[in-house]
Design a protein around this motif. Structure first.
Motif, PDB file in Angstrom:
ATOM      1  N   UNK A   1       0.840  -1.192   0.000  1.00 45.91           N
ATOM      2  CA  UNK A   1       0.000   0.000   0.000  1.00 45.91           C
ATOM      3  C   UNK A   1       0.879   1.247   0.000  1.00 45.91           C
ATOM      4  N   UNK A   2       0.534   2.202  -0.870  1.00 49.77           N
ATOM      5  CA  UNK A   2       1.344   3.420  -0.959  1.00 49.77           C
ATOM      6  C   UNK A   2       0.774   4.522  -0.061  1.00 49.77           C
ATOM      7  N   UNK A   3       1.668   5.376   0.424  1.00 51.85           N
ATOM      8  CA  UNK A   3       1.267   6.524   1.253  1.00 51.85           C
ATOM      9  C   UNK A   3       2.032   7.769   0.825  1.00 51.85           C
ATOM     10  N   UNK A   4       1.309   8.833   0.576  1.00 51.73           N
ATOM     11  CA  UNK A   4       1.959  10.132   0.384  1.00 51.73           C
ATOM     12  C   UNK A   4       2.299  10.710   1.762  1.00 51.73           C
ATOM     13  N   UNK A   5       3.151  11.734   1.781  1.00 49.30           N
ATOM     14  CA  UNK A   5       3.556  12.324   3.060  1.00 49.30           C
ATOM     15  C   UNK A   5       2.381  12.724   3.934  1.00 49.30           C
ATOM     16  N   UNK A   6       1.385  13.353   3.329  1.00 52.78           N
ATOM     17  CA  UNK A   6       0.260  13.843   4.147  1.00 52.78           C
ATOM     18  C   UNK A   6      -0.673  12.722   4.585  1.00 52.78           C
ATOM     19  N   UNK A   7      -0.572  11.571   3.916  1.00 53.60           N
ATOM     20  CA  UNK A   7      -1.428  10.454   4.317  1.00 53.60           C
ATOM     21  C   UNK A   7      -0.874   9.714   5.535  1.00 53.60           C
TER      22      UNK A   7
END
Ligand code: ASP
Ligand code: MG
Length: 410
Positions: A93-99
């Motif tokens: 699962x990918x996550x951006x910084x704000x996520x």
């Protein structure tokens, strides 16, 4: 079972083929029974391309929107890698910084990480999912996207390793580790097995580009050992770790160089209290970093001051000093962009004498003039004419017997 943070740089995820190779390594690491957090850079060249687009629209693009633009490369790479992992049957699962979120201050383009909320990551890891985090980016408390400065994914990786209390942080790049010097200059440069945080800190800030300097500061502060290695081979890399007594036995660990600075001399300013303060304050206010400073004592109540700045700041710095010249009572200002800083670094310098004099002798034998010198406990830097950089590196590398018998293959 260990918790491992693996960071992959731009060339390691530079194409779909490379992404598949990286996915295989990550899958293998997880199947060996580890929890894996992956931090990615943008695909190689992508951040430069995005910065170029912004530069087409604005002479000074840095700020909120610039960070929105340049952080977008990582969104693509983490999505692609997560997809590649899923295609192999490895949950990801990918996550951006704000996520995540990775909270930073609001200094756009050079934001500092203040806090990482590890809750979501930990929950996914507990399910056996590989967590893929975008490097280089964060979010401030108002929800603005920020970036950590070029090369910032290294810092994301080390900060995550610290926040998660990881067992290991691996930085995968396109070289096999940290070398005694640039193998493009010395074909017998040797890969170091280990370097101390402090040595790496000097090397990174002196121009060895393997790790972002701030990531090394972070790893030192939280004592997170970092393994720098290649994603193209299975060879063991270089471990950046806490200094131990063995390391001090090695007097010189590496020779680095930096062609990214320029020199400015202020001639015959009054030798009186407050002059240096007046000279450097406007530079600080303009956000210009001054590196080396040398002050010569004159005999007529005046003194020459010479200092170096990063080359991109040179014109601005020169102009500021020119404007102050009369105010300071200086006779003139001179500048030189054709310089290089050559440095020798080693934890053992603390306990061994004679390294400086040997350095100067070696350079003198080649007729290389030293323009400026600065030292720390574990480093000696000399500014020389840029055209002598390679020669200086080579003779010092030889003189301190840093080379191996094997020749590094390109
Ligand atoms: N993609 C960003 C850059 O090119 C961050 C990184 O690669 O670490 O600077
Ligand atoms: Mg990098």
């Amino acid at each position: 079972m260990a918790l491992i943070v693996q960071k992959y740089g731009g060339t390691s995820v530079g194409s779909i083929e490379r992404i598949k190779v990286v996915a295989e390594r990550i899958h293998r690491t997880r199947d060996e029974g580890n929890s894996v957090v992956v931090v990615l850079s943008a695909m190689s060249g992508e951040t430069n391309r995005l910065a170029g687009l912004a530069a087409e629209l604005s002479e000074n693009p840095e700020g909120r929107e610039y960070d929105v633009i340049v952080s977008s490369g990582e969104q693509i790479s983490i999505g692609l890698l997560s997809l590649a992992l899923r295609e192999r049957g490895c949950e990801a699962m990918s996550f951006l910084g704000h996520q995540v979120p990775i909270l930073t201050d609001t200094s756009y383009s050079s934001a500092r990480i203040e806090f990482i909320d590890t809750g979501k990551i930990t929950r996914e890891l507990d399910d056996g999912t590989v967590v893929v985090v975008a490097g280089f980016q964060g979010v401030d408390t108002l929800g603005n996207i920020t970036t950590l400065g070029r090369g910032g994914s290294d810092t994301t990786a080390v900060a995550l390793a610290a926040a998660l209390n990881a067992d290991l942080c691996e930085i995968y790049t396109d070289v096999e580790g940290v070398y005694t010097t640039d193998p493009n200059i010395c074909s017998n440069a040797r890969k170091l097995e280990r370097v101390s945080y402090d040595e790496m800190l000097e090397m990174a800030s002196l121009g060895a580009k393997v790790l972002q300097t701030r990531s090394v500061e972070f790893s030192k502060k939280y004592d997170i050992p970092v393994m720098v290695r290649s994603s193209f081979t299975d060879t063991v890399g270089t471990l950046v770790c806490k200094e131990d007594s063995e390391m001090e036995k090695v007097v010189v660990s590496g020779i680095t160089y930096n062609k990214g600075e320029a020199k400015i001399s202020v001639l015959q300013v009054q030798d009186s209290p407050g002059i240096a303060a007046r000279l450097f304050k406007p530079l600080t206010e303009a956000g210009i970093n001054v590196d080396m400073i040398v002050q010569n004592i004159g005999h007529d109540g005046t003194t020459d001051m010479t200092f170096t700045v990063n080359r991109p700041d040179y014109s601005k710095a020169f102009k500021l000093i020119e404007e102050m010249k009369d105010d300071l009572g200086a006779k003139g200002v001179e500048g030189d962009t054709g310089i290089a800083k050559v440095s020798i670094v080693g934890a053992g310098m603390k306990s061994h004498a004679g390294i400086a004099s040997k350095t100067f002798e070696v350079l003198a034998e080649e007729g290389i003039n030293i323009q400026m010198i600065s030292t720390s406990e574990i480093k000696i830097s000399c500014v020389v004419d840029e055209k002598y950089t390679e020669l200086a590196v080579r003779v010092l590398h030889d003189a301190f017997e840093l080379g191996s018998d094997e020749v590094v293959e390109e």
